[in-house]
Write a protein that holds these residues in place. Structure first.
Motif, PDB file in Angstrom:
ATOM      1  N   VAL A 267       0.840  -1.203   0.000  1.00  0.00           N
ATOM      2  CA  VAL A 267       0.000   0.000   0.000  1.00  0.00           C
ATOM      3  C   VAL A 267       0.876   1.255   0.000  1.00  0.00           C
ATOM      4  CG1 VAL A 267      -1.589   1.370   1.403  1.00  0.00           C
ATOM      5  CG2 VAL A 267      -2.021  -1.070   1.034  1.00  0.00           C
ATOM      6  N   THR A 268       0.552   2.158  -0.911  1.00  0.00           N
ATOM      7  CA  THR A 268       1.274   3.426  -1.051  1.00  0.00           C
ATOM      8  C   THR A 268       0.263   4.571  -1.057  1.00  0.00           C
ATOM      9  OG1 THR A 268       3.071   2.414  -2.313  1.00  0.00           O
ATOM     10  CG2 THR A 268       2.773   4.796  -2.560  1.00  0.00           C
ATOM     11  N   LYS A 269       0.629   5.667  -0.392  1.00  0.00           N
ATOM     12  CA  LYS A 269      -0.200   6.870  -0.410  1.00  0.00           C
ATOM     13  C   LYS A 269       0.676   8.078  -0.696  1.00  0.00           C
ATOM     14  CE  LYS A 269      -3.753   9.593   0.076  1.00  0.00           C
ATOM     15  NZ  LYS A 269      -4.842   9.596  -0.914  1.00  0.00           N
ATOM     16  N   ARG A 270       0.302   8.823  -1.743  1.00  0.00           N
ATOM     17  CA  ARG A 270       1.016  10.047  -2.097  1.00  0.00           C
ATOM     18  C   ARG A 270       0.096  11.249  -1.933  1.00  0.00           C
ATOM     19  NH1 ARG A 270       1.739   6.728  -6.553  1.00  0.00           N
ATOM     20  NH2 ARG A 270       3.723   5.575  -6.602  1.00  0.00           N
ATOM     21  N   PHE A 271       0.659  12.320  -1.422  1.00  0.00           N
ATOM     22  CA  PHE A 271      -0.002  13.619  -1.401  1.00  0.00           C
ATOM     23  C   PHE A 271       0.840  14.544  -2.279  1.00  0.00           C
ATOM     24  CE2 PHE A 271      -1.225  11.699   2.673  1.00  0.00           C
ATOM     25  CZ  PHE A 271      -2.603  11.841   2.629  1.00  0.00           C
ATOM     26  N   GLY A 272       0.446  14.669  -3.544  1.00  0.00           N
ATOM     27  CA  GLY A 272       1.283  15.397  -4.484  1.00  0.00           C
ATOM     28  C   GLY A 272       2.595  14.659  -4.692  1.00  0.00           C
ATOM     29  N   GLU A 273       3.714  15.353  -4.453  1.00  0.00           N
ATOM     30  CA  GLU A 273       5.033  14.736  -4.609  1.00  0.00           C
ATOM     31  C   GLU A 273       5.476  14.000  -3.346  1.00  0.00           C
ATOM     32  OE1 GLU A 273       6.847  14.717  -7.471  1.00  0.00           O
ATOM     33  OE2 GLU A 273       5.019  15.583  -8.324  1.00  0.00           O
TER      34      GLU A 273
ATOM     35  N   VAL B 126       3.039   7.006   2.725  1.00  0.00           N
ATOM     36  CA  VAL B 126       3.192   5.568   2.998  1.00  0.00           C
ATOM     37  C   VAL B 126       3.782   4.949   1.743  1.00  0.00           C
ATOM     38  CG1 VAL B 126       2.025   3.397   3.558  1.00  0.00           C
ATOM     39  CG2 VAL B 126       1.248   5.539   4.612  1.00  0.00           C
ATOM     40  N   ASP B 127       4.842   4.148   1.924  1.00  0.00           N
ATOM     41  CA  ASP B 127       5.626   3.672   0.782  1.00  0.00           C
ATOM     42  C   ASP B 127       5.650   2.141   0.729  1.00  0.00           C
ATOM     43  OD1 ASP B 127       7.349   3.402  -1.321  1.00  0.00           O
ATOM     44  OD2 ASP B 127       9.048   4.396  -0.378  1.00  0.00           O
ATOM     45  N   ALA B 128       4.770   1.561  -0.096  1.00  0.00           N
ATOM     46  CA  ALA B 128       4.765   0.105  -0.378  1.00  0.00           C
ATOM     47  C   ALA B 128       4.750  -0.723   0.907  1.00  0.00           C
ATOM     48  CB  ALA B 128       5.958  -0.263  -1.253  1.00  0.00           C
ATOM     49  N   LEU B 129       3.825  -0.424   1.797  1.00  0.00           N
ATOM     50  CA  LEU B 129       3.722  -1.124   3.079  1.00  0.00           C
ATOM     51  C   LEU B 129       2.930  -2.417   2.917  1.00  0.00           C
ATOM     52  CD1 LEU B 129       4.229  -0.938   6.188  1.00  0.00           C
ATOM     53  CD2 LEU B 129       1.965   0.078   6.358  1.00  0.00           C
ATOM     54  N   SER B 130       3.483  -3.519   3.427  1.00  0.00           N
ATOM     55  CA  SER B 130       2.803  -4.817   3.383  1.00  0.00           C
ATOM     56  C   SER B 130       2.780  -5.436   4.777  1.00  0.00           C
ATOM     57  CB  SER B 130       3.516  -5.771   2.417  1.00  0.00           C
ATOM     58  OG  SER B 130       3.439  -5.323   1.091  1.00  0.00           O
TER      59      SER B 130
ATOM     60  N   ASP C  32       9.535   7.183   8.017  1.00  0.00           N
ATOM     61  CA  ASP C  32       9.447   7.868   6.716  1.00  0.00           C
ATOM     62  C   ASP C  32       8.551   7.119   5.738  1.00  0.00           C
ATOM     63  OD1 ASP C  32      11.230   9.771   7.690  1.00  0.00           O
ATOM     64  OD2 ASP C  32      12.979   8.717   6.913  1.00  0.00           O
ATOM     65  N   GLY C  33       7.428   6.601   6.234  1.00  0.00           N
ATOM     66  CA  GLY C  33       6.457   5.932   5.381  1.00  0.00           C
ATOM     67  C   GLY C  33       6.752   4.485   5.086  1.00  0.00           C
ATOM     68  N   ARG C  34       7.914   3.984   5.492  1.00  0.00           N
ATOM     69  CA  ARG C  34       8.314   2.616   5.182  1.00  0.00           C
ATOM     70  C   ARG C  34       8.271   1.726   6.415  1.00  0.00           C
ATOM     71  NH1 ARG C  34      13.822   3.932   1.738  1.00  0.00           N
ATOM     72  NH2 ARG C  34      12.844   5.236   0.127  1.00  0.00           N
ATOM     73  N   LEU C  35       8.150   0.442   6.159  1.00  0.00           N
ATOM     74  CA  LEU C  35       8.186  -0.543   7.236  1.00  0.00           C
ATOM     75  C   LEU C  35       9.641  -0.869   7.549  1.00  0.00           C
ATOM     76  CD1 LEU C  35       6.581  -2.519   9.071  1.00  0.00           C
ATOM     77  CD2 LEU C  35       6.814  -4.206   7.230  1.00  0.00           C
ATOM     78  N   GLU C  36      10.078  -0.548   8.780  1.00  0.00           N
ATOM     79  CA  GLU C  36      11.433  -0.864   9.210  1.00  0.00           C
ATOM     80  C   GLU C  36      11.538  -2.309   9.710  1.00  0.00           C
ATOM     81  OE1 GLU C  36      14.528   0.881   9.598  1.00  0.00           O
ATOM     82  OE2 GLU C  36      13.632   2.213   8.108  1.00  0.00           O
ATOM     83  N   GLN C  37      10.546  -2.746  10.486  1.00  0.00           N
ATOM     84  CA  GLN C  37      10.563  -4.117  10.990  1.00  0.00           C
ATOM     85  C   GLN C  37       9.162  -4.510  11.437  1.00  0.00           C
ATOM     86  OE1 GLN C  37      13.805  -4.895  13.658  1.00  0.00           O
ATOM     87  NE2 GLN C  37      13.302  -7.053  13.937  1.00  0.00           N
TER      88      GLN C  37
END
Length: 348
Positions: free
Chosen positions: A9-15, A19-23, A213-218
């Motif tokens: 799942v990704t969510k962008r607000f403009g640029e 949330v960056d490719a969270l699974s 920063d929108g990514r899954l660390e662990q």
């Protein structure tokens, strides 16, 4: 009960990518925490689960049913989820019972069935005696339990909680943690809990998604996050500890005492592997002249009630945190052993 699948799942607000490719794969009945600092994307992810935000990429599924994708968006009222907000969102002109029963009235449930469901929900949060009171007469913790009962009365597949304890003082937060654990145990509901407080997440959740920063660390159990953090950033965010450099091991490896001590004794150019040492694994030796230990200088000693927290400085210049039963004099030298350490991936 259906499992919840969050697939890239990704969510962008403009640029900006929030949330960056969270699974994540959430099992039925799990208590999951989305944990991270402010701005990491955890609340945005919760709002996408609830249906308040559309996805930019990816898919959300509940059981075999797609709730959201680029092509599909099931509205919030049809997702069979319930949400507890930080602000409680209770209607002041309604009684506690009417607040709890509101979702049933929207579904046009009336009569004995309505009263029975409301009574059951209030019983589960130990507020049956407060049914006819107004929300203004309740404490913050009691209002939060009313919001929980309102979620429960609709028998949702998933309960979403957006930093529900943030507005409570420390004493009430500790009491409400017990209430949340009891609520989960008695209902068996799947719960997704957003928080920036790592102690809350560690005490409540079955599994924790640490975000940055929108990514899954662990994505791991609380114990695994504490004992086996993946990166230096996760290690510093979860619990207390010291990050040292050693000439031994590889990421994901546990170092025993002998290997760890030899790795620390190597020349600086060879010490390239970051390692986490928790304070409970630092043992102070009774004799400074001991040939076994490292030397360190006491920089400060802080009384924490059941123990002292010692901030030490190794001869290498690295900082080390330790626990001790007594205060030590600032500026004095001590000898110590490190019982174990956990090798980390380099921070990105």
């Amino acid at each position: 009960m259906a499992g919840l699948m969050i697939d890239r799942v990704t969510k962008r607000f403009g640029e900006q990518v929030a949330v960056d490719a969270l699974s994540l794969d959430v099992a039925p009945g799990q208590f999951v925490a989305l944990l991270g600092p402010s701005g990491c994307g955890k609340t945005t992810m919760l709002r996408m689960l609830a249906g308040f935000e559309a996805l930019s990429e990816g898919e959300i599924r509940l059981g075999g049913r797609t709730l959201a994708s680029r092509e599909q968006h099931v509205p919030p009222e049809r997702r069979h989820m319930a949400m507890v907000f930080q602000s409680y969102a209770l209607w002041p002109h309604m009684s506690v019972a009417d607040n709890v029963g509101y979702p049933l009235k929207v579904r046009r449930l009336e009569g004995d069935a309505y009263r029975r469901r409301v009574a059951q929900a209030l019983d589960l949060v130990d507020l049956a005696a407060y049914a006819e009171r107004s929300p203004q007469e309740l404490s913050g913790g009691q209002r939060q339990r009313v919001a929980l009962a309102r979620c429960l009365v609709a028998d949702p597949d998933v309960v979403l909680l957006d930093e529900p304890l943030a507005n409570l003082d420390r004493h009430l937060r500790a009491a409400m943690e017990l209430s949340f654990r009891d609520f989960h145990r008695r209902t068996g509901a799947t719960m997704i809990y957003v928080t920036h407080d790592q102690s809350e997440a560690m005490s409540l959740a079955d599994r924790i998604a640490v975000m940055r920063d929108g990514r899954l660390e662990q994505w791991a159990t609380p114990e695994a996050l504490y004992r086996q953090p993946r990166s230096a950033w996760v290690a510093s965010f979860i619990g207390q500890g010291s990050l040292l450099q050693v000439a031994a091991g590889r990421p994901g490896q546990r170092l025993e005492e002998d290997t760890l001590m030899r790795g620390l004794a190597a020349v600086a150019a060879e010490r390239t592997q970051p390692v986490l040492v928790r304070p409970e694994h630092v043992m102070l030796l009774p004799e400074l002249s001991s040939q076994r230990g490292l030397r360190a200088r006491v920089e400060s000693a802080t009384f924490r009630g059941e123990r002292y927290e010692l901030h030490l400085r190794l001869e290498s210049g690295e900082a080390l945190l330790a626990y001790h039963h007594a205060a030590l004099v600032e500026g004095h030298d001590v000898a110590l052993l490190l019982r174990e350490g956990w090798c980390l991936e380099p921070d990105r």
